[in-house]
Design a protein around this motif. Structure first.
Motif, mmCIF file in Angstrom:
data_model
loop_
_atom_site.group_PDB
_atom_site.id
_atom_site.type_symbol
_atom_site.label_atom_id
_atom_site.label_comp_id
_atom_site.label_asym_id
_atom_site.label_seq_id
_atom_site.Cartn_x
_atom_site.Cartn_y
_atom_site.Cartn_z
ATOM 1 N N ARG A 170 10.186 15.956 -10.909
ATOM 2 C CA ARG A 170 9.244 14.866 -11.198
ATOM 3 C C ARG A 170 9.975 13.540 -11.370
ATOM 4 N NH1 ARG A 170 7.489 18.683 -15.013
ATOM 5 N NH2 ARG A 170 7.852 17.247 -16.744
ATOM 6 N N ARG A 171 11.111 13.587 -12.072
ATOM 7 C CA ARG A 171 11.893 12.352 -12.264
ATOM 8 C C ARG A 171 12.432 11.827 -10.943
ATOM 9 N NH1 ARG A 171 13.732 15.060 -17.105
ATOM 10 N NH2 ARG A 171 15.519 15.877 -15.936
ATOM 11 N N ASP A 172 12.873 12.741 -10.073
ATOM 12 C CA ASP A 172 13.422 12.320 -8.785
ATOM 13 C C ASP A 172 12.349 11.669 -7.916
ATOM 14 O OD1 ASP A 172 15.607 12.416 -6.665
ATOM 15 O OD2 ASP A 172 14.021 13.550 -5.664
ATOM 16 N N ILE A 173 11.141 12.223 -7.924
ATOM 17 C CA ILE A 173 10.049 11.649 -7.137
ATOM 18 C C ILE A 173 9.737 10.236 -7.613
ATOM 19 C CG2 ILE A 173 7.586 11.833 -6.601
ATOM 20 C CD1 ILE A 173 7.915 14.869 -6.633
ATOM 21 N N LEU A 174 9.620 10.054 -8.926
ATOM 22 C CA LEU A 174 9.342 8.719 -9.468
ATOM 23 C C LEU A 174 10.472 7.755 -9.164
ATOM 24 C CD1 LEU A 174 7.653 9.243 -12.949
ATOM 25 C CD2 LEU A 174 6.756 7.940 -11.011
ATOM 26 N N SER A 175 11.710 8.226 -9.263
ATOM 27 C CA SER A 175 12.862 7.370 -8.971
ATOM 28 C C SER A 175 12.847 6.906 -7.526
ATOM 29 C CB SER A 175 14.161 8.137 -9.260
ATOM 30 O OG SER A 175 15.297 7.380 -8.890
ATOM 31 N N ARG A 176 12.527 7.801 -6.601
ATOM 32 C CA ARG A 176 12.462 7.434 -5.189
ATOM 33 C C ARG A 176 11.397 6.364 -4.964
ATOM 34 N NH1 ARG A 176 14.615 10.235 -1.111
ATOM 35 N NH2 ARG A 176 12.850 9.623 0.208
ATOM 36 N N ALA A 234 0.828 -1.200 0.000
ATOM 37 C CA ALA A 234 0.000 0.000 0.000
ATOM 38 C C ALA A 234 0.866 1.254 0.000
ATOM 39 C CB ALA A 234 -0.932 -0.005 1.212
ATOM 40 N N SER A 235 1.960 1.231 0.754
ATOM 41 C CA SER A 235 2.863 2.370 0.808
ATOM 42 C C SER A 235 3.476 2.639 -0.560
ATOM 43 C CB SER A 235 3.965 2.122 1.839
ATOM 44 O OG SER A 235 4.878 3.194 1.877
ATOM 45 N N PHE A 236 3.902 1.570 -1.227
ATOM 46 C CA PHE A 236 4.485 1.710 -2.568
ATOM 47 C C PHE A 236 3.458 2.269 -3.551
ATOM 48 C CE2 PHE A 236 4.864 -0.197 -6.807
ATOM 49 C CZ PHE A 236 6.070 0.367 -7.215
ATOM 50 N N GLU A 237 2.258 1.712 -3.531
ATOM 51 C CA GLU A 237 1.239 2.154 -4.479
ATOM 52 C C GLU A 237 0.806 3.589 -4.217
ATOM 53 O OE1 GLU A 237 -2.051 -0.493 -5.012
ATOM 54 O OE2 GLU A 237 -0.786 -2.288 -5.034
ATOM 55 N N LEU A 238 0.707 3.968 -2.942
ATOM 56 C CA LEU A 238 0.313 5.340 -2.633
ATOM 57 C C LEU A 238 1.392 6.316 -3.091
ATOM 58 C CD1 LEU A 238 -1.652 7.351 -1.486
ATOM 59 C CD2 LEU A 238 -0.728 6.899 0.803
ATOM 60 N N GLY A 239 2.647 5.965 -2.876
ATOM 61 C CA GLY A 239 3.736 6.815 -3.354
ATOM 62 C C GLY A 239 3.693 6.982 -4.859
ATOM 63 N N LEU A 240 3.365 5.894 -5.561
ATOM 64 C CA LEU A 240 3.289 5.963 -7.016
ATOM 65 C C LEU A 240 2.126 6.853 -7.464
ATOM 66 C CD1 LEU A 240 4.409 4.985 -9.706
ATOM 67 C CD2 LEU A 240 2.928 2.974 -9.532
ATOM 68 N N VAL A 241 0.967 6.709 -6.818
ATOM 69 C CA VAL A 241 -0.177 7.553 -7.172
ATOM 70 C C VAL A 241 0.143 9.025 -6.918
ATOM 71 C CG1 VAL A 241 -2.590 8.105 -6.668
ATOM 72 C CG2 VAL A 241 -1.861 5.721 -6.778
ATOM 73 N N VAL A 242 0.774 9.319 -5.801
ATOM 74 C CA VAL A 242 1.142 10.700 -5.479
ATOM 75 C C VAL A 242 2.089 11.256 -6.549
ATOM 76 C CG1 VAL A 242 2.517 12.109 -3.878
ATOM 77 C CG2 VAL A 242 0.728 10.591 -3.007
#
Length: 221
Positions: free
Chosen positions: A154-160, A37-45
């Motif tokens: 944006r790239r850094d957020i997705l990479s994290r 859930a944590s991973f998916e929420l981070g991805l949605v954000v």
């Protein structure tokens, strides 16, 4: 204090279906439901903040006469990416109660992370219900020249997120969010977006110490 719209209770049958689907779902690629859930929420954000209309939505939230659910959804994502989960939950609840299926899904994942499965099932059912409902036309699009965040951010957020880390914004933007006025009382205080100046959200012009690359200019070029 802003009153959060209370969505109509989703049908019990739909909630039961969601709960059954969760209990019988195939194993996820992460060890626990919390981590998934944590991973998916981070991805949605990350996707919400990187969406082409994120700047438009946040501008509507700050500058329009009526609070728009799209802007509340984006503002909640900004708060989550600065570690303000309670504030993010408040604005996602407002957005979900106003018709945002994405915000309702964020709440589903947020409550799964907390182990609150009843609330998680409710918000997933509400998200599904909103997705299947016919939505009225939205406000007239505004012309925005730049995305909400620069391309490198944006790239850094997705990479994290893909490395299993929580979304994180640059310190300068975190400082801007930290200075926003609060509404509510005591532990229920949440940041208010109206401390952002008019026009700042539409061009990411928070006087941040980063440069906008060529790909962040006029999208018609």
């Amino acid at each position: 204090m802003i009153q959060v719209p209370r969505p109509e209770r989703a049908h019990a049958e739909r909630i039961a279906e969601v709960r059954q689907a969760r209990l019988t779902a195939a194993p996820t690629h992460l060890p626990s439901e919390y981590e998934q859930a944590s991973f998916e929420l981070g991805l949605v954000v990350a996707l919400v903040l990187g969406a082409p209309d994120a700047s438009r939505g946040l501008d509507l939230l700050v500058n329009a006469r009526r609070i728009q659910p799209e802007g509340a959804e984006v503002f909640g994502a900004l708060l989550y990416a600065t570690g303000k989960e309670e504030g993010a939950e408040f604005w996602w609840r407002f957005a979900a109660g106003s018709g945002s299926g994405t915000a309702a899904y964020c709440l589903h994942l947020h409550h799964l992370m907390l182990g609150e499965t009843d609330d998680a099932d409710y918000w997933r059912a509400w998200s599904d219900q909103l997705s299947s409902a016919e939505r009225p036309p939205g406000p007239r699009p505004l012309r925005m020249s730049r995305p909400l965040l620069p391309a490198d951010v944006r790239r850094d957020i997705l990479s994290r997120v893909h490395r299993g880390l929580a979304p994180q914004l640059p310190p300068a933007l975190v400082a801007v969010i930290d200075r926003l006025p609060l509404q509510g009382e005591d532990a229920e205080e949440v940041p208010s977006p109206w401390g952002l100046t008019s026009g700042a959200t539409s061009a990411c012009s928070w006087d941040l110490p980063w440069g906008l690359g060529d790909d962040d200019g006029d999208p018609t070029r």
